[in-house]
Design a protein around this motif. Structure first.
Motif, PDB file in Angstrom:
ATOM      1  N   ALA A 126       0.829  -1.212   0.000  1.00 15.55           N
ATOM      2  CA  ALA A 126       0.000   0.000   0.000  1.00 15.55           C
ATOM      3  C   ALA A 126       0.861   1.258   0.000  1.00 15.55           C
ATOM      4  CB  ALA A 126      -0.935  -0.006   1.210  1.00 15.55           C
ATOM      5  N   GLU A 127       2.091   1.162   0.524  1.00 12.72           N
ATOM      6  CA  GLU A 127       3.004   2.311   0.542  1.00 12.72           C
ATOM      7  C   GLU A 127       3.635   2.589  -0.817  1.00 12.72           C
ATOM      8  OE1 GLU A 127       6.000   1.633   3.516  1.00 12.72           O
ATOM      9  OE2 GLU A 127       4.568   1.737   5.171  1.00 12.72           O
ATOM     10  N   ARG A 147       5.261  10.470   4.642  1.00  8.05           N
ATOM     11  CA  ARG A 147       4.638  10.011   5.888  1.00  8.05           C
ATOM     12  C   ARG A 147       3.133  10.301   5.879  1.00  8.05           C
ATOM     13  NH1 ARG A 147       7.195  12.501  10.908  1.00  8.05           N
ATOM     14  NH2 ARG A 147       8.826  11.003  10.437  1.00  8.05           N
ATOM     15  N   ALA A 148       2.743  11.486   5.452  1.00  4.49           N
ATOM     16  CA  ALA A 148       1.318  11.847   5.412  1.00  4.49           C
ATOM     17  C   ALA A 148       0.562  10.930   4.449  1.00  4.49           C
ATOM     18  CB  ALA A 148       1.149  13.308   5.002  1.00  4.49           C
ATOM     19  N   GLU A 170      -2.939   4.089   5.805  1.00  2.00           N
ATOM     20  CA  GLU A 170      -3.068   3.281   7.020  1.00  2.00           C
ATOM     21  C   GLU A 170      -4.372   3.594   7.747  1.00  2.00           C
ATOM     22  OE1 GLU A 170       1.693   2.857   8.105  1.00  2.00           O
ATOM     23  OE2 GLU A 170       0.481   4.384   9.108  1.00  2.00           O
ATOM     24  N   ASN A 171      -4.744   4.859   7.765  1.00  3.89           N
ATOM     25  CA  ASN A 171      -5.979   5.246   8.456  1.00  3.89           C
ATOM     26  C   ASN A 171      -7.201   4.584   7.836  1.00  3.89           C
ATOM     27  OD1 ASN A 171      -4.688   6.771  10.379  1.00  3.89           O
ATOM     28  ND2 ASN A 171      -4.890   8.682   9.241  1.00  3.89           N
ATOM     29  N   ARG A 172      -7.177   4.364   6.528  1.00  2.00           N
ATOM     30  CA  ARG A 172      -8.298   3.658   5.881  1.00  2.00           C
ATOM     31  C   ARG A 172      -8.413   2.233   6.415  1.00  2.00           C
ATOM     32  NH1 ARG A 172      -7.208   4.639  -0.213  1.00  2.00           N
ATOM     33  NH2 ARG A 172      -5.708   6.218   0.344  1.00  2.00           N
ATOM     34  N   ARG A 203     -11.388   0.367   9.938  1.00  2.00           N
ATOM     35  CA  ARG A 203     -12.174  -0.874   9.980  1.00  2.00           C
ATOM     36  C   ARG A 203     -12.321  -1.396  11.410  1.00  2.00           C
ATOM     37  NH1 ARG A 203     -11.742  -4.214   4.771  1.00  2.00           N
ATOM     38  NH2 ARG A 203     -11.290  -2.629   3.228  1.00  2.00           N
ATOM     39  N   LEU A 204     -11.508  -0.866  12.329  1.00  2.00           N
ATOM     40  CA  LEU A 204     -11.587  -1.262  13.735  1.00  2.00           C
ATOM     41  C   LEU A 204     -12.462  -0.274  14.492  1.00  2.00           C
ATOM     42  CD1 LEU A 204      -7.788  -1.938  14.469  1.00  2.00           C
ATOM     43  CD2 LEU A 204      -9.572  -3.643  14.026  1.00  2.00           C
TER      44      LEU A 204
END
Length: 147
Positions: free
Chosen positions: A22-23, A106-107, A113-115, A119-120
């Motif tokens: 994903a990165e 990083r942003a 990552e926030n996406r 899900r949690l």
């Protein structure tokens, strides 16, 4: 403890591979390799260090990162200067452009990552991040030490 759960590595390694994949688009958009980002990130934590210490901190062979450092220096993202105390060693630091690129990468990574984290449930998300940060802070030697 649940004896039926998979080993931590069995859960973390596939997730780590997904996160690294994903990165890749973010890294590519900034023309930065994974190793280059690791260098930029590590220099954020300690603004000046020698190449051997940097390699150890990011888990790379010191000969492997020489090309990465050369590329970052050519792009004006880092400075490499002889250590006045030991001319064989180089002191490394981020340039303002290096900080800008590091922050942008990083942003972008954290947005992706926030996406996943969304899900949690919020409480689980915060607990997961706290636990991961606590585990990350344990020195490697302590984790590998025999009981």
């Amino acid at each position: 403890m649940d004896d039926e759960r998979p080993d931590l590595a069995a859960m973390m390694i596939p997730l780590g591979r997904i996160l690294m994949a994903a990165e890749e688009p973010v890294l590519a958009a900034h023309d930065v390799s994974m190793w280059a980002y690791a260098v930029l990130h590590a220099l954020d934590e300690r603004p000046v260090r020698n190449q051997s210490a940097l390699a150890q901190a990011i888990g790379a062979d010191k000969t492997r990162i020489i090309g990465v450092l050369d590329g970052l220096q050519e792009r004006g993202l880092i400075r490499r200067e002889p250590d006045p105390a030991d001319r064989r060693a180089h002191l490394l630091s981020l340039t303002p452009e290096g900080r800008r690129v590091r922050d942008a990468v990083r942003a972008g990574i954290q947005e992706r990552e926030n996406r996943l984290l969304e899900r949690l449930p919020e409480g689980d998300r915060h607990a997961f991040l706290r636990a991961l940060q606590a585990l990350h802070a344990i020195p490697r030697e302590e984790i590998l030490r025999e009981p």
